[in-house]
Design an enzyme around this catalytic site. Structure first.
Site, PDB file in Angstrom:
ATOM      1  N   LYS A   1      43.864 -14.800  12.920  1.00 21.65           N
ATOM      2  CA  LYS A   1      43.767 -13.947  14.371  1.00 21.65           C
ATOM      3  C   LYS A   1      42.242 -13.300  14.446  1.00 21.65           C
ATOM      4  O   LYS A   1      41.876 -12.789  15.224  1.00 21.65           O
ATOM      5  CB  LYS A   1      44.918 -12.573  13.564  1.00 21.65           C
ATOM      6  CG  LYS A   1      46.114 -12.521  13.557  1.00 21.65           C
ATOM      7  CD  LYS A   1      46.732 -11.338  14.120  1.00 21.65           C
ATOM      8  CE  LYS A   1      48.353 -11.393  14.560  1.00 21.65           C
ATOM      9  NZ  LYS A   1      49.274  -9.871  14.739  1.00 21.65           N
TER      10      LYS A   1
ATOM     11  N   VAL B   1      42.399  -4.590  21.281  1.00 19.46           N
ATOM     12  CA  VAL B   1      40.775  -3.849  21.964  1.00 19.46           C
ATOM     13  C   VAL B   1      39.556  -4.335  21.107  1.00 19.46           C
ATOM     14  O   VAL B   1      38.472  -4.305  21.999  1.00 19.46           O
ATOM     15  CB  VAL B   1      41.202  -2.054  21.419  1.00 19.46           C
ATOM     16  CG1 VAL B   1      40.747  -1.535  20.179  1.00 19.46           C
ATOM     17  CG2 VAL B   1      39.939  -1.697  21.699  1.00 19.46           C
TER      18      VAL B   1
ATOM     19  N   GLY C   1      37.731   8.152  18.541  1.00 22.06           N
ATOM     20  CA  GLY C   1      38.004   7.827  19.948  1.00 22.06           C
ATOM     21  C   GLY C   1      37.567   8.702  21.114  1.00 22.06           C
ATOM     22  O   GLY C   1      38.412   7.789  21.805  1.00 22.06           O
TER      23      GLY C   1
ATOM     24  N   VAL D   1      38.395   4.019  16.491  1.00 24.77           N
ATOM     25  CA  VAL D   1      38.916   3.903  17.842  1.00 24.77           C
ATOM     26  C   VAL D   1      40.081   4.798  18.226  1.00 24.77           C
ATOM     27  O   VAL D   1      40.574   5.197  19.816  1.00 24.77           O
ATOM     28  CB  VAL D   1      39.773   3.080  18.802  1.00 24.77           C
ATOM     29  CG1 VAL D   1      38.289   1.562  18.227  1.00 24.77           C
ATOM     30  CG2 VAL D   1      40.492   2.428  18.250  1.00 24.77           C
TER      31      VAL D   1
ATOM     32  N   LYS E   1      48.361  -5.596  24.882  1.00 25.76           N
ATOM     33  CA  LYS E   1      47.347  -5.760  25.538  1.00 25.76           C
ATOM     34  C   LYS E   1      46.661  -6.991  26.278  1.00 25.76           C
ATOM     35  O   LYS E   1      46.183  -7.792  26.849  1.00 25.76           O
ATOM     36  CB  LYS E   1      45.647  -5.212  25.213  1.00 25.76           C
ATOM     37  CG  LYS E   1      45.640  -3.683  25.513  1.00 25.76           C
ATOM     38  CD  LYS E   1      44.951  -3.811  24.989  1.00 25.76           C
ATOM     39  CE  LYS E   1      44.709  -1.882  24.830  1.00 25.76           C
ATOM     40  NZ  LYS E   1      43.696  -1.268  24.353  1.00 25.76           N
TER      41      LYS E   1
ATOM     42  N   GLY F   1      40.218  -4.926  12.136  1.00 25.45           N
ATOM     43  CA  GLY F   1      40.931  -5.186  13.307  1.00 25.45           C
ATOM     44  C   GLY F   1      40.927  -6.594  14.008  1.00 25.45           C
ATOM     45  O   GLY F   1      39.502  -7.005  14.130  1.00 25.45           O
ATOM     46  N   ALA F   2      42.069  -6.759  14.303  1.00 28.02           N
ATOM     47  CA  ALA F   2      41.991  -8.270  15.335  1.00 28.02           C
ATOM     48  C   ALA F   2      42.987  -8.370  16.449  1.00 28.02           C
ATOM     49  O   ALA F   2      42.808  -8.460  17.344  1.00 28.02           O
ATOM     50  CB  ALA F   2      41.712  -9.768  14.700  1.00 28.02           C
TER      51      ALA F   2
ATOM     52  N   THR G   1      45.247 -10.044   8.823  1.00 24.16           N
ATOM     53  CA  THR G   1      45.600 -11.435   8.999  1.00 24.16           C
ATOM     54  C   THR G   1      44.474 -12.302   9.701  1.00 24.16           C
ATOM     55  O   THR G   1      43.761 -12.244  10.637  1.00 24.16           O
ATOM     56  CB  THR G   1      47.001 -11.767  10.276  1.00 24.16           C
ATOM     57  OG1 THR G   1      47.837 -11.083   9.784  1.00 24.16           O
ATOM     58  CG2 THR G   1      47.474 -13.266   9.868  1.00 24.16           C
TER      59      THR G   1
ATOM     60  N   THR H   1      48.646  -0.447  26.158  1.00 23.75           N
ATOM     61  CA  THR H   1      47.923   0.156  24.817  1.00 23.75           C
ATOM     62  C   THR H   1      48.906  -0.828  23.636  1.00 23.75           C
ATOM     63  O   THR H   1      49.398  -1.529  24.349  1.00 23.75           O
ATOM     64  CB  THR H   1      47.881   1.923  24.683  1.00 23.75           C
ATOM     65  OG1 THR H   1      47.448   1.642  23.299  1.00 23.75           O
ATOM     66  CG2 THR H   1      49.518   1.932  24.502  1.00 23.75           C
TER      67      THR H   1
END
Length: 263
Positions: A154, A129, A232, A209, A65, A125-126, A151, A61
């Site tokens: 990313k 997942v 999630g 998530v 990943k 997010g980046a 950022t 996790t």
């Protein structure tokens, strides 16, 4: 006794041990599943333990990943396409990395009865997942996927992996049908993304998530706006079930006792 593990940083929030140990018991399998907080420097030692059969399977996790990939001998097709691994095991003396997140997300959306066809999907997010979510959305024919990350570079890196992906500056809120929090902001109960959702109309779908806590600030804001919300949990259960089947050759059953794990 066989040993299984989930690694991450942070890891205290993970309910993987409770779920996998329940399934081990239900299927009369001998083994134990634990969780450990890791740093990057610990990954090489982990791989050695898998090769020596000291550890029989590992779930990966945040934030490993992608980092784990350089230590592996082989990737499954989905892991290759997403460049994201959440399940590791030994097969014919080779360390294999697989991705069960993508299918877990697809099955969770099916349970939520949300059809992405023709819908605008906005992802925050980046991390590791996100590529799995985008891969899954494209497989079920989402036509418009927008990505934003604090950022921006990313997010731009992920755009290189997928066609027809739009990247926005952090803080911009486009028109969307579904918004997905794929950041780790929310693992602490008072974590707030600090984004302005005041112009979001009722009836949109807020998906997080994160499953522990059950309702993040992100989901609370969605609920207060009159939007559909979902955490999630289902994705987590489905991805865990696929990992369990890879390791043990048994598809675990879903029953009411599983829900008690999340209370």
């Amino acid at each position: 006794m066989k040993k299984y593990l989930v690694i991450g940083k942070p890891i205290n929030h993970s309910l993987s041990p409770q779920l996998h140990n329940y399934w081990l018991k239900e299927n009369n399998l001998t083994g134990v599943y634990d969780k450990e907080e890791f740093d990057n420097r610990d990954l090489a030692g982990l791989i050695l333990k898998i090769k020596n059969n000291e550890i029989n399977g590992v779930n990966i996790t945040v934030p490993f990943k992608k980092e784990i990939i350089s230590y592996l001998d082989k990737l499954s097709p989905v892991a290759e396409k997403t460049q994201s691994v959440n399940t590791v095991y030994l097969e014919k003396n080779k360390i294999v990395g697989h991705n069960t997140d993508a299918n877990g997300f697809k099955l969770a959306l099916k349970d939520a009865e949300f059809d992405v066809l023709g819908k605008k999907i906005f992802i925050l997010g980046a991390g590791g997942v996100v590529s799995s979510i985008i891969f899954a959305l494209q497989e079920i024919n989402a036509s418009n996927i927008i990505l934003s990350n604090r950022t921006k570079s990313k997010a731009e890196d992920i755009k290189k992996m997928f066609n027809n992906l739009k990247v926005l500056d952090w803080g911009e809120i486009p028109d969307f049908d579904m918004i997905i929090n794929a950041t780790s902001v929310g693992l602490k109960i008072d974590d707030d993304l600090d984004l302005d959702f005041s112009k979001v109309e009722k009836g949109k779908f807020f998906y997080d998530v994160i499953y522990n806590p059950k309702e993040t600030m992100f989901l609370k804001k969605g609920r207060e706006l009159g939007c559909k919300t979902e955490n999630g949990q289902k994705m987590f259960i489905y991805q865990a079930a696929e990992a369990f089947e890879l390791w043990h050759g048994i598809r675990p059953k879903f029953d009411d006792k599983i829900n008690k794990i999340f209370k």
